[in-house]
Design a protein around this motif. Structure first.
Motif, mmCIF file in Angstrom:
data_model
loop_
_atom_site.group_PDB
_atom_site.id
_atom_site.type_symbol
_atom_site.label_atom_id
_atom_site.label_comp_id
_atom_site.label_asym_id
_atom_site.label_seq_id
_atom_site.Cartn_x
_atom_site.Cartn_y
_atom_site.Cartn_z
ATOM 1 N N GLY A 146 -3.481 -3.501 11.272
ATOM 2 C CA GLY A 146 -4.111 -2.188 11.171
ATOM 3 C C GLY A 146 -3.100 -1.096 10.871
ATOM 4 O O GLY A 146 -3.363 -0.183 10.073
ATOM 5 N N GLU A 147 -1.921 -1.188 11.497
ATOM 6 C CA GLU A 147 -0.882 -0.184 11.274
ATOM 7 C C GLU A 147 -0.330 -0.272 9.855
ATOM 8 O O GLU A 147 -0.072 0.749 9.203
ATOM 9 C CB GLU A 147 0.235 -0.369 12.296
ATOM 10 C CG GLU A 147 -0.172 0.033 13.708
ATOM 11 C CD GLU A 147 0.859 -0.378 14.746
ATOM 12 O OE1 GLU A 147 0.879 0.229 15.823
ATOM 13 O OE2 GLU A 147 1.643 -1.321 14.477
ATOM 14 N N ILE A 148 -0.146 -1.499 9.364
ATOM 15 C CA ILE A 148 0.358 -1.677 7.994
ATOM 16 C C ILE A 148 -0.639 -1.112 6.987
ATOM 17 O O ILE A 148 -0.275 -0.374 6.069
ATOM 18 C CB ILE A 148 0.620 -3.170 7.710
ATOM 19 C CG1 ILE A 148 1.763 -3.686 8.592
ATOM 20 C CG2 ILE A 148 0.932 -3.392 6.235
ATOM 21 C CD1 ILE A 148 1.961 -5.194 8.517
ATOM 22 N N VAL A 149 -1.900 -1.449 7.168
ATOM 23 C CA VAL A 149 -2.937 -0.982 6.248
ATOM 24 C C VAL A 149 -3.087 0.531 6.323
ATOM 25 O O VAL A 149 -3.225 1.209 5.300
ATOM 26 C CB VAL A 149 -4.280 -1.678 6.552
ATOM 27 C CG1 VAL A 149 -5.410 -1.061 5.742
ATOM 28 C CG2 VAL A 149 -4.153 -3.173 6.253
ATOM 29 N N HIS A 150 -3.054 1.071 7.535
ATOM 30 C CA HIS A 150 -3.185 2.524 7.705
ATOM 31 C C HIS A 150 -2.074 3.253 6.964
ATOM 32 O O HIS A 150 -2.314 4.244 6.269
ATOM 33 C CB HIS A 150 -3.134 2.876 9.192
ATOM 34 C CG HIS A 150 -3.228 4.353 9.470
ATOM 35 N ND1 HIS A 150 -4.351 5.090 9.191
ATOM 36 C CD2 HIS A 150 -2.319 5.219 9.989
ATOM 37 C CE1 HIS A 150 -4.147 6.360 9.535
ATOM 38 N NE2 HIS A 150 -2.918 6.449 10.011
ATOM 39 N N GLN A 151 -0.840 2.752 7.072
ATOM 40 C CA GLN A 151 0.289 3.378 6.390
ATOM 41 C C GLN A 151 0.129 3.291 4.882
ATOM 42 O O GLN A 151 0.419 4.248 4.159
ATOM 43 C CB GLN A 151 1.586 2.710 6.828
ATOM 44 C CG GLN A 151 2.845 3.416 6.337
ATOM 45 C CD GLN A 151 3.086 4.742 7.027
ATOM 46 O OE1 GLN A 151 2.328 5.135 7.906
ATOM 47 N NE2 GLN A 151 4.128 5.432 6.620
ATOM 48 N N ARG A 152 -0.361 2.155 4.386
ATOM 49 C CA ARG A 152 -0.562 1.996 2.944
ATOM 50 C C ARG A 152 -1.634 2.958 2.444
ATOM 51 O O ARG A 152 -1.526 3.510 1.351
ATOM 52 C CB ARG A 152 -0.981 0.567 2.633
ATOM 53 C CG ARG A 152 0.077 -0.470 2.871
ATOM 54 C CD ARG A 152 1.214 -0.405 1.847
ATOM 55 N NE ARG A 152 2.147 -1.490 2.056
ATOM 56 C CZ ARG A 152 2.033 -2.684 1.511
ATOM 57 N NH1 ARG A 152 1.025 -2.950 0.703
ATOM 58 N NH2 ARG A 152 2.929 -3.617 1.759
ATOM 59 N N ARG A 153 -2.681 3.145 3.229
ATOM 60 C CA ARG A 153 -3.749 4.057 2.804
ATOM 61 C C ARG A 153 -3.261 5.502 2.801
ATOM 62 O O ARG A 153 -3.673 6.297 1.954
ATOM 63 C CB ARG A 153 -4.958 3.914 3.720
ATOM 64 C CG ARG A 153 -5.766 2.640 3.477
ATOM 65 C CD ARG A 153 -6.883 2.490 4.471
ATOM 66 N NE ARG A 153 -7.706 1.320 4.167
ATOM 67 C CZ ARG A 153 -8.525 0.750 5.038
ATOM 68 N NH1 ARG A 153 -8.624 1.226 6.265
ATOM 69 N NH2 ARG A 153 -9.230 -0.295 4.686
ATOM 70 N N LEU A 154 -2.409 5.830 3.744
ATOM 71 C CA LEU A 154 -1.886 7.190 3.801
ATOM 72 C C LEU A 154 -0.965 7.477 2.626
ATOM 73 O O LEU A 154 -0.969 8.585 2.074
ATOM 74 C CB LEU A 154 -1.115 7.406 5.111
ATOM 75 C CG LEU A 154 -1.934 7.578 6.378
ATOM 76 C CD1 LEU A 154 -1.005 7.732 7.574
ATOM 77 C CD2 LEU A 154 -2.860 8.782 6.280
ATOM 78 N N LEU A 155 -0.182 6.484 2.244
ATOM 79 C CA LEU A 155 0.854 6.710 1.238
ATOM 80 C C LEU A 155 0.516 5.972 -0.057
ATOM 81 O O LEU A 155 1.093 4.935 -0.368
ATOM 82 C CB LEU A 155 2.206 6.251 1.774
ATOM 83 C CG LEU A 155 2.665 6.941 3.050
ATOM 84 C CD1 LEU A 155 3.987 6.366 3.516
ATOM 85 C CD2 LEU A 155 2.796 8.437 2.824
#
Length: 208
Positions: free
Chosen positions: A59-68
């Motif tokens: 979830g953290e990896i995906v969240h960071q990818r969506r943000l950036l």
């Protein structure tokens, strides 16, 4: 067509279209088994290590990818005496066309910022510089972009123009008038040795 990685599928969908264990099973049973599992899943080595060690969740990896969605690097190569800096005259992107910026560009999928910096600098200047230090990270999460500025030291006389964007060497203490505005404070920061903890993270609240 290139296969979408597991992380790409998660970024593009609110719910996982397949369990990660099933995706790993596909890796075992496909011709892609020679590809490192981290690459097959679409993770950087750091992301994969964190996931395996339990310090980073999917979830953290995906969240960071969506943000950036847009991630960039800019590199400032100084001579060993810190008197000169390598810049490049930009011809692309209207907002910086004709201005001087540091060599750099877009971070590709599964690249770390440092890997992107090494690649971009060599592509634009012909010089391979392998040791870069992060100086400042400017980000705007509401507009989905982040730029990491690096510094390095070496022989600036060995750079050459490899594209239609001309590589130039300028005095680090007397920058020309057409330099990108934020380099007027980033370059002094990059040369500062008073104990500043780097990288400094700065949120951009403007439009660019």
């Amino acid at each position: 067509m290139r296969r979408k990685s597991f992380i790409q599928l998660l970024v593009e969908n609110e719910e996982a279209p397949i369990r990660i264990d099933d995706y790993i099973e596909k890796w075992h049973n496909s011709a892609d088994v020679y590809i490192p599992l981290s690459e097959f899943l679409g993770m950087t080595e750091q992301e994969y290590a964190g996931y395996v060690e339990g310090t980073t969740t999917l979830g953290e990896i995906v969240h960071q990818r969506r943000l950036l969605r847009e991630r960039y690097v800019v590199g400032l190569l100084f001579d060993e005496n810190r008197n000169y800096v390598t810049l490049i005259r930009k011809t692309h992107h209207e907002w910086q066309k004709g201005s001087l910026n540091g060599p750099g560009g877009h971070i590709e999928e599964m690249e770390t910022p440092e890997e992107a910096m090494i690649r971009e600098f060599k592509e634009e200047t012909g010089l391979e510089v392998t040791i870069w230090e992060e100086v400042v990270v400017i980000y705007n999460y509401s507009q989905y972009w982040e730029v990491t500025f690096f510094r390095a030291f070496g022989d600036v006389t060995k750079v050459t123009s490899m594209t239609d964007e001309e590589v130039q060497i300028h005095s680090a203490g007397s920058l020309p008038s057409n330099v990108i505005p934020n380099l007027r404070w980033i370059i002094p920061l990059a040369l500062d040795e008073t104990g500043t903890v780097r990288p400094i993270r700065i949120e951009d609240r403007g439009g660019n």
